[in-house]
Design an enzyme around this catalytic site. Structure first.
Site, PDB file in Angstrom:
ATOM      1  N   ASN A  29       0.816  -1.214   0.000  1.00 16.40           N
ATOM      2  CA  ASN A  29       0.000   0.000   0.000  1.00 16.40           C
ATOM      3  C   ASN A  29       0.850   1.265   0.000  1.00 16.40           C
ATOM      4  O   ASN A  29       0.542   2.236  -0.697  1.00 16.40           O
ATOM      5  CB  ASN A  29      -0.925  -0.001   1.216  1.00 16.40           C
ATOM      6  CG  ASN A  29      -1.936  -1.116   1.162  1.00 16.40           C
ATOM      7  OD1 ASN A  29      -2.354  -1.539   0.084  1.00 16.40           O
ATOM      8  ND2 ASN A  29      -2.326  -1.622   2.314  1.00 16.40           N
TER       9      ASN A  29
ATOM     10  N   GLY B 112      -3.668   3.720   7.830  1.00 18.73           N
ATOM     11  CA  GLY B 112      -2.318   4.023   8.297  1.00 18.73           C
ATOM     12  C   GLY B 112      -1.282   3.946   7.191  1.00 18.73           C
ATOM     13  O   GLY B 112      -0.307   4.700   7.180  1.00 18.73           O
ATOM     14  N   ASP B 113      -1.500   3.035   6.240  1.00 18.55           N
ATOM     15  CA  ASP B 113      -0.582   2.909   5.105  1.00 18.55           C
ATOM     16  C   ASP B 113      -0.666   4.140   4.207  1.00 18.55           C
ATOM     17  O   ASP B 113       0.357   4.637   3.718  1.00 18.55           O
ATOM     18  CB  ASP B 113      -0.916   1.663   4.286  1.00 18.55           C
ATOM     19  CG  ASP B 113      -1.007   0.413   5.140  1.00 18.55           C
ATOM     20  OD1 ASP B 113      -0.360   0.374   6.203  1.00 18.55           O
ATOM     21  OD2 ASP B 113      -1.733  -0.519   4.750  1.00 18.55           O
ATOM     22  N   ALA B 114      -1.893   4.628   3.988  1.00 22.94           N
ATOM     23  CA  ALA B 114      -2.073   5.845   3.187  1.00 22.94           C
ATOM     24  C   ALA B 114      -1.438   7.037   3.886  1.00 22.94           C
ATOM     25  O   ALA B 114      -0.812   7.894   3.243  1.00 22.94           O
ATOM     26  CB  ALA B 114      -3.556   6.094   2.948  1.00 22.94           C
TER      27      ALA B 114
ATOM     28  N   GLY C 256       2.502   6.497   3.516  1.00 19.50           N
ATOM     29  CA  GLY C 256       2.955   6.672   2.143  1.00 19.50           C
ATOM     30  C   GLY C 256       2.854   8.107   1.680  1.00 19.50           C
ATOM     31  O   GLY C 256       3.762   8.629   1.005  1.00 19.50           O
TER      32      GLY C 256
END
Length: 311
Positions: A41, A252-254, A257
């Protein structure tokens, strides 16, 4: 170059159903599946901002092949040594008549010694000064603290930077490798210090303990409360925009990143955090990773506060 390392890749399946009743067939309204894993992600978000990265980890069986194929479609480079078994499938079910989400997460296959050596050799050969290695997600059987410390030592020897998004109890011990950034949520942070999550003052004090151990920055995600970036010099906080939460699995990944992408292209910490919180919320309001189409509207709700710390 940015490398993401996801030891426990997954295919995530998202289901919407009117009800979930025991001992009967439950027909679904909708389903969607996607190649996943926290590092996957993060790499996809980086790609949105035209920043190249390499997805690394371990693949197993037809599900592992599917993830590798999906990365190729997205023009994202991979290094995924094969292991026995099947890369896991996780299921997220939205039950409409309950207004609840059920999450079923599997453990993943065992990682053998040869695959681990392949990964370590890859980073010894490819990491360069100024690169980033983001260590993302849970660790499957076969990946332990000893292996992760070997990986961190290689990163430091090569002059690269470490990013950690993992909830293992030994994460505070990795601060001795001076990670550029650690990204816990409030519950993970408090769990590391055997405390119950209570308030933001507590989160700041516990984050400072990680800084004292050697971490450079703490990117703390707090769900509907937004996020904070905590360093020895300053504390920056953002509220989260309001919206209907559909699935929080990749928020959380967004966040990570997007924050990383903005810092790489030269944006300030404040603006990077503001966009990152918006992207995390946009993801929570959708059934997958954000497509960034609602960012311009959501970001209008986000405010930034900054406090300089006295050293």
């Amino acid at each position: 170059m940015i490398y993401t390392f996801t030891a426990n890749l997954a295919i995530d399946m998202f289901i919407e159903t009117e009800h979930l009743k025991p001992n009967q067939v439950n027909r679904t309204n909708y389903f969607k599946y996607s190649a996943n894993g926290k590092g996957v992600n993060v790499s996809r978000v980086l790609k949105h901002f035209q920043i190249d990265s390499v997805v690394t980890g371990f693949k197993a069986g037809f599900t592992g092949d599917f993830i590798e194929d999906e990365m190729k479609k997205d023009n994202i480079e991979t290094f995924l040594p094969s292991i026995d078994g099947i890369t896991r499938i996780n299921i997220f079910t939205q039950v409409l008549d309950e207004n609840n989400e059920y999450t079923q997460v599997n453990s993943g296959p065992h990682v053998d010694e040869k695959a681990k050596l392949d990964i370590l050799s890859y980073f010894k050969s490819n990491l360069k000064n100024g690169d980033f290695l983001s260590i993302n997600g849970s660790f499957p059987n076969g990946i332990n603290q000893n292996f992760i410390e070997k990986l961190c030592k290689i990163v430091k020897e090569k002059g690269a930077e470490i990013i950690i998004d993992n909830s293992s109890n030994f994460v505070p011990e990795l601060c001795k490798y001076e990670p550029f950034l650690i990204k816990p949520n409030e519950f993970e942070l408090c769990n590391w210090f055997n405390e119950v999550a209570e308030n933001q003052e507590q989160y700041i004090e516990l984050s400072k303990k990680l800084l004292e151990k050697g971490a450079q920055n703490i990117l703390l995600s707090m769900g509907s409360e937004g996020a904070m970036l905590i360093s020895k010099e300053k504390i920056i906080a953002c509220n989260a925009p309001k919206g209907k939460v559909i699935n929080t699995a990749m928020s959380g990944d967004a966040l990570l990143g997007t924050y990383l992408s903005q810092r790489i292209i030269g944006e300030s910490e404040e603006e990077s955090l503001k966009l990152a919180v918006t992207a995390g919320s946009s993801t929570a309001f959708s059934d997958g990773l954000t497509d960034f189409k609602d960012i311009d509207e959501l970001i209008k709700q986000v405010n930034v506060t900054k406090n300089e710390e006295e050293n």
